[in-house]
Motif scaffolding. Structure first.
Motif, PDB file in Angstrom:
ATOM      1  N   VAL A 114       0.730  -1.081   0.048  1.00 29.10           N
ATOM      2  CA  VAL A 114      -0.117  -0.001   0.116  1.00 29.10           C
ATOM      3  C   VAL A 114       1.045   1.206  -0.066  1.00 29.10           C
ATOM      4  O   VAL A 114       0.423   2.187  -0.559  1.00 29.10           O
ATOM      5  N   TYR A 115       2.091   1.247   0.820  1.00 30.56           N
ATOM      6  CA  TYR A 115       2.688   2.609   0.943  1.00 30.56           C
ATOM      7  C   TYR A 115       3.558   2.824  -0.352  1.00 30.56           C
ATOM      8  O   TYR A 115       3.771   4.060  -0.367  1.00 30.56           O
ATOM      9  N   GLY A 116       4.055   1.771  -0.842  1.00 23.08           N
ATOM     10  CA  GLY A 116       4.752   1.995  -2.079  1.00 23.08           C
ATOM     11  C   GLY A 116       3.851   2.748  -3.272  1.00 23.08           C
ATOM     12  O   GLY A 116       4.215   3.747  -3.755  1.00 23.08           O
ATOM     13  N   GLU A 117       2.667   1.940  -3.187  1.00 22.63           N
ATOM     14  CA  GLU A 117       1.595   2.507  -4.122  1.00 22.63           C
ATOM     15  C   GLU A 117       1.305   3.983  -3.766  1.00 22.63           C
ATOM     16  O   GLU A 117       0.855   4.814  -4.720  1.00 22.63           O
ATOM     17  N   ARG A 118       1.217   4.368  -2.495  1.00 21.88           N
ATOM     18  CA  ARG A 118       0.661   5.652  -2.334  1.00 21.88           C
ATOM     19  C   ARG A 118       1.983   6.692  -2.738  1.00 21.88           C
ATOM     20  O   ARG A 118       1.377   7.885  -3.204  1.00 21.88           O
ATOM     21  N   MET A 119       3.281   6.236  -2.828  1.00 23.70           N
ATOM     22  CA  MET A 119       4.001   7.219  -3.391  1.00 23.70           C
ATOM     23  C   MET A 119       3.991   7.578  -4.677  1.00 23.70           C
ATOM     24  O   MET A 119       4.167   8.646  -5.091  1.00 23.70           O
ATOM     25  N   ASN A 215       4.886   8.755  15.878  1.00 23.62           N
ATOM     26  CA  ASN A 215       3.930   7.888  16.794  1.00 23.62           C
ATOM     27  C   ASN A 215       4.137   6.273  16.109  1.00 23.62           C
ATOM     28  O   ASN A 215       3.195   5.497  16.408  1.00 23.62           O
ATOM     29  N   LYS A 216       5.143   5.857  15.538  1.00 22.55           N
ATOM     30  CA  LYS A 216       5.468   4.487  15.275  1.00 22.55           C
ATOM     31  C   LYS A 216       6.500   4.273  16.072  1.00 22.55           C
ATOM     32  O   LYS A 216       6.422   4.039  17.429  1.00 22.55           O
ATOM     33  N   CYS A 217       7.847   3.729  15.550  1.00 25.51           N
ATOM     34  CA  CYS A 217       8.793   3.210  16.565  1.00 25.51           C
ATOM     35  C   CYS A 217       9.385   4.286  17.406  1.00 25.51           C
ATOM     36  O   CYS A 217      10.075   3.669  18.429  1.00 25.51           O
TER      37      CYS A 217
HETATM   38  C1  LIG Z   1       2.087   4.491   8.761  1.00 22.94           C
HETATM   39  C2  LIG Z   1       2.760   4.419   7.544  1.00 22.94           C
HETATM   40  C3  LIG Z   1       3.014   5.652   6.639  1.00 22.94           C
HETATM   41  C4  LIG Z   1       2.251   7.022   7.118  1.00 22.94           C
HETATM   42  O1  LIG Z   1       0.693   6.773   7.590  1.00 22.94           O
HETATM   43  P1  LIG Z   1      -0.166   7.985   8.245  1.00 22.94           P
HETATM   44  O2  LIG Z   1      -1.195   7.464   8.261  1.00 22.94           O
HETATM   45  O3  LIG Z   1       0.190   9.155   7.401  1.00 22.94           O
HETATM   46  O4  LIG Z   1       0.542   8.296   9.425  1.00 22.94           O
HETATM   47  C5  LIG Z   1       3.641   5.750   5.461  1.00 22.94           C
HETATM   48  N1  LIG Z   1       4.255   4.677   5.230  1.00 22.94           N
HETATM   49  C6  LIG Z   1       4.569   3.605   6.076  1.00 22.94           C
HETATM   50  C7  LIG Z   1       5.386   2.446   5.487  1.00 22.94           C
HETATM   51  C8  LIG Z   1       3.596   3.580   7.189  1.00 22.94           C
HETATM   52  O5  LIG Z   1       3.676   2.360   7.824  1.00 22.94           O
END
Ligand SMILES: *Cc1c(COP(=O)(O)O)cnc(C)c1O
Length: 399
Positions: A114-119, A215-217
């Motif tokens: 998902v996050y690659g596709e988001r880029m 807010n992650k690691c």
């Molecule tokens: C959580 C996350 C994001 C950003 O998500 P937000 O909802 O904008 O905080 C981007 N990339 C990865 C890999 C993520 O896990």
């Protein structure tokens, strides 16, 4: 979702009316990949005195966060800089892509989730010339495929997600970075769910930039995000920025002057500073990585005894999050609700994986006892379900 079903809340915060607290917590144990359970000291930092962002006290806070962010991976402040932003992780990724690819640049995005596709969507939205190396969700990234795509697309920049939170896959950043170095291409990394939890060798791998959030690691709260970049990666500020709010160069220049272009999320900055102090005192990213690995092993072993197995082979996942296959006869909603009633929030699969997997992240202020309790709760949830669907029914013989 507050106050549902009128359960008594045993004298805890009224906002957290719901299941019995696990190990004395105020709310549920969050096993979603951020926002995370906060430590008491980070939560208290949110109550710091009111602060105007044009006063030197804010500049001191901002300076401290920028310095500590570089310290996480021991980066030399003469070469690297940390640029703070107010927004979620996606804001940092968008600021990185829009701020570092010049008008005559060209982006290659490596996609395996998902996050690659988001880029790619970000590149599309801003009219950044781009192409994509599209891989199946969860697939490993073959270095030869990257090399071929580099030859075919002739990009100036490559963007890749380090830890694809979609499936838990930890992409082999070292190998992709080496291919980019050979091709003389700059590498932009979405490290949102790996920063402070996995190894990121900025210098050795020759990264141009890495975007992440609080807010992650890092165990802060959502609202603060940042891009760490090689100062040489920033195009000259010639007034042609693609974004006003997310103009990375403008933020970098203002922050170097101990200023900020807009109103920052001040309380989130207080929490991030405290989270960074806590990380440092706890032994830095390596200690956090080892802690996550221990917690993930408790989950993997425990769920394994219940017949729940990881999506990816051992060693290909991050230590931050693992995806597990749902049993054929249990829906995500059933499992989620049964666990939530016991005080644990798991995370769904996205898109086509929604029916097949669930995800368990072990980031946040969690302890081994929380994960052991989680495994027991998962066992109970599956057992209860077995009791309610099985007794006397011929279906029960099918296993
Ligand atoms: C959580 C996350 C994001 C950003 O998500 P937000 O909802 O904008 O905080 C981007 N990339 C990865 C890999 C993520 O896990």
């Amino acid at each position: 979702m507050s106050g549902r079903r009128g359960l008594s809340n045993g004298g805890r915060d009224p906002e957290f009316a719901g299941p019995a607290p696990v190990n004395g917590r105020r709310g549920p144990v969050l096993l979603n990949p951020g926002p995370v359970n906060l430590s008491d000291r980070v939560r208290r930092a949110l109550l710091a005195p009111d602060l105007c962002h044009r006063e030197p006290e804010f500049a001191d806070l901002q300076d401290e966060i920028r310095r500590r962010l570089l310290e996480v991976y021991g980066l030399d402040p003469d070469r690297w800089t940390a640029v703070l932003l107010s927004g979620s992780g996606t804001a940092a990724v968008e600021a990185m892509l829009t701020g570092l690819i010049p008008p005559d640049g060209r982006l290659l995005v490596v996609e395996n989730g998902v996050y690659g596709e988001r880029m790619t969507r970000i590149a599309e939205a801003h009219g950044i010339p781009h192409s994509a190396l599209r891989l199946e969700w969860g697939a490993a990234v073959p270095t030869e495929a990257v090399t071929r795509a580099l030859e075919a697309a002739e990009p100036t920049h490559v963007a890749i997600v380090h830890h694809e939170t979609t499936t838990g896959r930890l992409n082999d950043l070292a190998a992709v970075a080496a291919a980019c170095r050979r091709a003389g291409v700059r590498l932009l990394v979405d490290g949102v769910s790996s920063f402070a939890g996995e190894e990121i060798d900025f210098e050795g791998w020759g990264l141009a930039a890495c975007a992440a959030s609080a807010n992650k690691c890092l165990h802060g709260v959502p609202g603060a995000a940042f891009v760490i970049l090689d100062r040489g990666a920033l195009p000259p500020g010639d007034g042609r920025a693609r974004s006003v709010y997310l103009d990375l160069g403008a933020h970098a220049r203002a922050q170097d002057r101990r200023d900020t272009p807009f109103t920052p999320a001040v309380p989130c900055f207080h929490a991030l500073a405290e989270a960074l102090r806590e990380l440092r005192e706890g032994g830095g990213w390596r200690a956090r990585h080892e802690g996550y690995a221990r917690l993930a092993a408790i989950v993997e072993e425990g769920l394994g005894t219940l017949g729940l197995h990881p999506l990816l082979p051992r060693g290909e996942s991050s230590v931050v999050l693992r995806a597990y296959r749902l049993p054929a006869d249990v829906s995500y909603a059933e499992l989620h609700d049964a666990l939530k009633a016991r005080g644990f929030v798991i995370y769904a699969g996205q898109g086509g994986l929604a029916r097949r997997i669930f995800r368990v992240s072990t980031m946040g202020a969690l302890e081994a006892a929380d994960l052991r309790a989680f495994v027991r709760a998962a066992g109970e949830a599956l057992e209860d379900r077995g009791r309610s669907t099985n007794p006397g029914s011929p279906d029960s013989l099918e296993g």
